[in-house]
Design a protein around this motif. Structure first.
Motif, short mmCIF file in Angstrom:
data_model
loop_
_atom_site.label_atom_id
_atom_site.label_comp_id
_atom_site.label_asym_id
_atom_site.label_seq_id
_atom_site.Cartn_x
_atom_site.Cartn_y
_atom_site.Cartn_z
N ASP A 59 32.10 48.52 54.23
CA ASP A 59 32.87 48.12 53.05
C ASP A 59 33.22 49.31 52.16
O ASP A 59 34.36 49.43 51.69
N ASP A 60 32.25 50.17 51.90
CA ASP A 60 32.50 51.32 51.02
C ASP A 60 33.54 52.26 51.62
O ASP A 60 34.44 52.75 50.93
N ALA A 61 33.41 52.52 52.93
CA ALA A 61 34.34 53.43 53.59
C ALA A 61 35.75 52.84 53.63
O ALA A 61 36.74 53.54 53.43
N ALA B 104 33.87 44.07 46.29
CA ALA B 104 33.27 43.06 45.42
C ALA B 104 31.99 42.46 45.99
O ALA B 104 31.36 41.63 45.35
N GLY B 105 31.60 42.86 47.20
CA GLY B 105 30.40 42.31 47.81
C GLY B 105 30.45 42.53 49.30
O GLY B 105 31.44 43.06 49.83
N PRO B 106 29.41 42.13 50.02
CA PRO B 106 29.38 42.33 51.48
C PRO B 106 30.57 41.67 52.17
O PRO B 106 30.80 40.47 52.01
N GLY B 107 31.35 42.46 52.89
CA GLY B 107 32.51 41.92 53.60
C GLY B 107 33.68 41.57 52.72
O GLY B 107 34.60 40.88 53.16
N VAL B 108 33.65 42.03 51.45
CA VAL B 108 34.69 41.63 50.50
C VAL B 108 35.34 42.87 49.88
O VAL B 108 34.93 43.36 48.82
N VAL B 109 36.36 43.39 50.56
CA VAL B 109 37.22 44.44 50.02
C VAL B 109 38.56 43.78 49.73
O VAL B 109 39.12 43.10 50.59
N GLU B 110 39.08 43.95 48.51
CA GLU B 110 40.22 43.17 48.07
C GLU B 110 41.39 44.04 47.61
O GLU B 110 41.18 45.11 47.03
N ILE B 111 42.59 43.52 47.85
CA ILE B 111 43.82 44.07 47.25
C ILE B 111 44.18 43.18 46.06
O ILE B 111 44.30 41.96 46.20
N LEU B 112 44.35 43.83 44.90
CA LEU B 112 44.68 43.12 43.66
C LEU B 112 45.90 43.78 43.01
O LEU B 112 46.25 44.91 43.34
N PRO B 113 46.52 43.09 42.05
CA PRO B 113 47.61 43.73 41.31
C PRO B 113 47.14 45.02 40.62
O PRO B 113 46.01 45.09 40.13
N LEU B 114 47.99 46.02 40.60
CA LEU B 114 47.66 47.30 39.97
C LEU B 114 47.30 47.08 38.50
O LEU B 114 48.01 46.37 37.78
N GLY B 115 46.19 47.67 38.07
CA GLY B 115 45.78 47.56 36.67
C GLY B 115 44.90 46.36 36.38
O GLY B 115 44.32 46.27 35.29
N LEU B 116 44.78 45.43 37.34
CA LEU B 116 43.95 44.25 37.11
C LEU B 116 42.48 44.57 37.35
O LEU B 116 42.13 45.26 38.30
N SER B 117 41.61 44.08 36.48
CA SER B 117 40.17 44.23 36.66
C SER B 117 39.47 43.15 35.87
O SER B 117 40.08 42.43 35.07
#
Length: 271
Positions: A160-162, A180-193
């Motif tokens: 996940d980190d890599a 965001a967690g194990p197996g959870v790498v996400e694409i989000l809108p730019l600037g969103l957090s």
């Protein structure tokens, strides 16, 4: 009693929730005592509303919740979305092509926008069980037919980190990438957090960053810690979050939130 914070913001998975996805009686009592002392409690989670609602119902929670990594501000009492930010699908498609050009084919899933947003799961994606039925896609084009709140990435070899780091290097100027967690790498809108969503929710309550105590466990909580006056990482937290935390408490299994709140309540000056 004068509680030192007017707002307590808690992540869910790995933070408020134990590994069995329940909230302990001790933590429930500590949160109730903090709210009785004048603090508002806001859940701030990467989960979209459909994945969060049953937990809020179990808690008897009727306030504001920040869901979808900050994309959604949800009023639990009214069962209503107050704000909802979606991913630009054309931009997301471009980002995916750039990431795959660097790391090879990815397994994909996506959350659709809305109160009942389904989770779409593509071939090879290791989906987690949850309250929202997964719709399995035979044709990847199905993913782009309705508004999305986020896209999930998995790689057959990279951890996940890599994967998050490689994706960030490839497309960091187009979209946000979070782990965001194990197996959870996400694409989000730019600037969103989580920080942007929490700031919107706090403003609705007339509160601000200086009023806020935040709890979390994963790198997606880093912006929230940067925004809040005091950030507390769980003992089980990712090293990247521990590095920026003001304090480290016990693990989610050991009632880490309650440990901190109980001490603050014990030492709070009497009005």
């Amino acid at each position: 009693m004068t509680f030192p914070y007017k707002l307590v913001a808690t992540d869910l998975d790995g933070t408020l929730l134990r590994e069995d996805h329940t909230v302990s009686e001790r933590t429930r009592e500590a949160l109730a005592a903090a709210t009785a002392a004048g603090a508002a409690h806001i859940v701030v989670t990467g989960r979209a509303v459909p994945w969060t609602r049953h937990i809020l119902d179990d808690l008897g929670y009727d306030g504001l919740a920040v869901c979808g990594q900050g994309a959604q501000v949800y009023h639990a009492g009214e069962r209503k979305l107050l704000t909802s930010l979606t991913l630009d699908r054309q931009l997301a498609g471009l980002a995916l092509s750039k990431i795959e050009a660097e790391v090879g084919p990815l397994a994909l899933a996506a959350s659709r926008d809305g109160l009942e947003g389904e989770v779409l799961v593509g071939p090879g994606f290791r989906a987690q069980e949850g309250p929202v039925p997964a719709l399995y896609m035979k044709d990847p084009a199905e993913m782009w037919t309705a508004p999305l709140s986020k896209i999930y990435l998995q790689h057959p070899e990279l951890d996940d980190d890599a994967l998050a780091e490689a994706a960030r290097q490839a497309v960091g100027s187009l979209v946000n990438i979070v782990m965001a967690g194990p197996g959870v790498v996400e694409i989000l809108p730019l600037g969103l957090s989580k920080a942007t969503g929490l700031s919107l929710a706090a403003r609705r309550l007339g509160l601000k960053a200086a009023d806020t105590l935040a709890f979390g466990d994963m790198p997606n909580d880093i912006p929230m810690f940067g925004w809040a006056r005091h950030g507390v990482a769980m003992a089980n937290a990712h090293d990247e979050l521990k590095a920026v935390a003001h304090e480290i408490t016990a693990s989610n299994e050991q009632d880490g939130i309650a440990v901190v709140l109980e001490e603050l309540l014990r030492t709070a000056p009497r009005a």
